[in-house]
Design an enzyme around this catalytic site. Structure first.
Site, PDB file in Angstrom:
ATOM      1  N   LEU A  81      -6.563   6.484   2.215  1.00 23.20           N
ATOM      2  CA  LEU A  81      -7.401   7.858   1.287  1.00 23.20           C
ATOM      3  C   LEU A  81      -6.328   7.648   0.360  1.00 23.20           C
ATOM      4  CD1 LEU A  81      -9.298  10.906   3.375  1.00 23.20           C
ATOM      5  CD2 LEU A  81      -9.883   9.076   1.909  1.00 23.20           C
ATOM      6  N   ARG A  82      -4.795   7.019   0.151  1.00 25.61           N
ATOM      7  CA  ARG A  82      -3.557   7.126  -0.078  1.00 25.61           C
ATOM      8  C   ARG A  82      -4.164   6.755  -2.237  1.00 25.61           C
ATOM      9  NH1 ARG A  82      -0.538   3.704   3.386  1.00 25.61           N
ATOM     10  NH2 ARG A  82       0.561   5.658   4.564  1.00 25.61           N
ATOM     11  N   GLY A  83      -5.143   5.979  -1.673  1.00 30.50           N
ATOM     12  CA  GLY A  83      -5.696   5.490  -3.458  1.00 30.50           C
ATOM     13  C   GLY A  83      -6.328   7.085  -4.085  1.00 30.50           C
ATOM     14  N   ASP A 105       1.198  -1.339  -0.211  1.00 29.61           N
ATOM     15  CA  ASP A 105      -0.230   0.097  -0.052  1.00 29.61           C
ATOM     16  C   ASP A 105       1.013   1.697  -0.064  1.00 29.61           C
ATOM     17  OD1 ASP A 105      -2.653   1.675   0.388  1.00 29.61           O
ATOM     18  OD2 ASP A 105      -1.977   1.959   2.310  1.00 29.61           O
TER      19      ASP A 105
END
Length: 353
Positions: A290-292, A209
């Protein structure tokens, strides 16, 4: 035994031209986007042996633009970025000393699997610190890679705690070394590129991730393309200089395009409707955190900029969304990473309403 680390650009081995590489568009796109916007967070490239992973990654060296650095600084500090400066440079500013600068090409540093934590992070000379009261710091690979690229081949074979260190530094932009109550920190903002063969094991989901993008590559199946690759490799091995001259113009065009895209990146816009739909896709796929969302926005902007546009369109999002999300999908422990079909299906359902 102390390892001597060299910049790839200083090595004697010839570098295959990036523009001569056949196929593997997903890998090439991932690398280009990270050069344009290093804040995307790097890329993990997984594929079979002999698919050109290392060749393609190292071919970036000839395309990397120059940056302005503070002279005599061990960390390639940017004279215009106070937050990203080393303490050495900050002290000069406090004393109102003039900063001498020069230009240098963005560096690419190889991290060997045998590297120790001290070699990666740097070490403090404790004897000098205790006897003379001087904090002498021996910079490691993270210092050399600041504002550049750190490449780890077979990253899935690197010890997990070392991968943690790399990802933490890449995420925070800072490296802190602590020994016996002595603490020294320095900027460590770099593009982390990892490659490996999935047959030899995958990274833990928590580590996956942390990579901005994930590119999957396979052996080229088209017979004509395979023949072309073999012919090119033979020609390059026979006469590297002559082969590189054939692609000199294409290399210059791409290099100038990357420089221009980096300079214009902050001017690219993405409208609120597209941002909302991006987040809808992430929510629908149950992407943790919220990285995506953030990476898709950044990658889409970088792609629009690369194609000389000032605004993101649906096609940009479609092209980058799989490499931004496939490694973030929830899956069973024995399930391989989705090739992108699930992400694309969700994208079309939401964006085509």
């Amino acid at each position: 035994m102390k390892l001597k680390i060299m910049y790839i650009s200083e090595m004697t081995r010839p570098i295959f031209p990036f523009t001569a590489i056949v196929g593997q568009e997903e890998m090439k796109l991932s690398l280009i986007l990270n050069v344009i916007d290093p804040k995307i967070g790097g890329v993990l490239i997984m594929g079979d042996r002999g698919t050109g992973k290392s060749t393609t990654i190292r071919s970036l060296v000839d395309l990397l633009p120059e940056i302005i650095v503070v002279e005599d600084d061990l960390f390639n500090s940017d004279p215009e970025d106070y937050e990203g400066m080393s303490n050495f440079v900050r002290e000069k500013l406090k004393k109102n000393e003039p900063l001498k600068t020069n230009k240098r090409t963005i560096s690419m540093i190889d991290l060997p699997l045998s590297a120790t934590e001290d070699r990666i992070c740097g070490t403090i000379d404790l004897e000098k610190a205790f006897k003379e009261g001087v904090k002498k710091f021996e910079p490691g690979l993270l210092a050399q890679a600041n504002r550049g690229i750190l490449y780890v081949d077979e990253v899935n074979l690197l010890d997990d705690h070392l991968v943690d260190i790399l990802l933490d530094s890449a995420s925070s932009g800072w490296n802190k070394v602590e020994r016996e109550g002595i603490s020294i920190g320095h900027p460590a903002r770099f593009i982390l590129i990892g490659s490996g063969n999935p047959e030899e094991g995958e990274l833990r989901p928590q580590l996956l991730d942390r990579f901005g993008l994930h590119a999957q590559i396979g052996t080229v199946e088209n017979p004509r393309e395979r023949v072309l690759i073999v012919e090119q490799r033979s020609e390059f091995d026979s006469s590297p200089d002559f082969f590189k001259k054939k692609y000199k113009e294409k290399q210059e065009i791409l290099k100038n395009l990357l420089i221009s895209a980096r300079q214009r990146l902050n001017t690219v816009k993405i409208n609120s409707n597209l941002r909302i739909r991006i987040s809808q896709v992430c929510a629908k796929l149950h992407i943790d955190g919220l990285r995506g969302d953030i990476v898709i926005n950044r990658a889409a902007k970088a792609l629009a900029c690369f194609e000389r546009r000032n605004e993101v369109i649906k096609k940009d999002i479609s092209r980058v969304i799989s490499i931004c999300l496939r490694h973030r999908l929830r899956k069973d422990p024995f399930e391989i990473i989705d090739s992108g079909e699930k992400v694309q299906e969700t994208f079309h359902n939401i964006f085509m309403d």
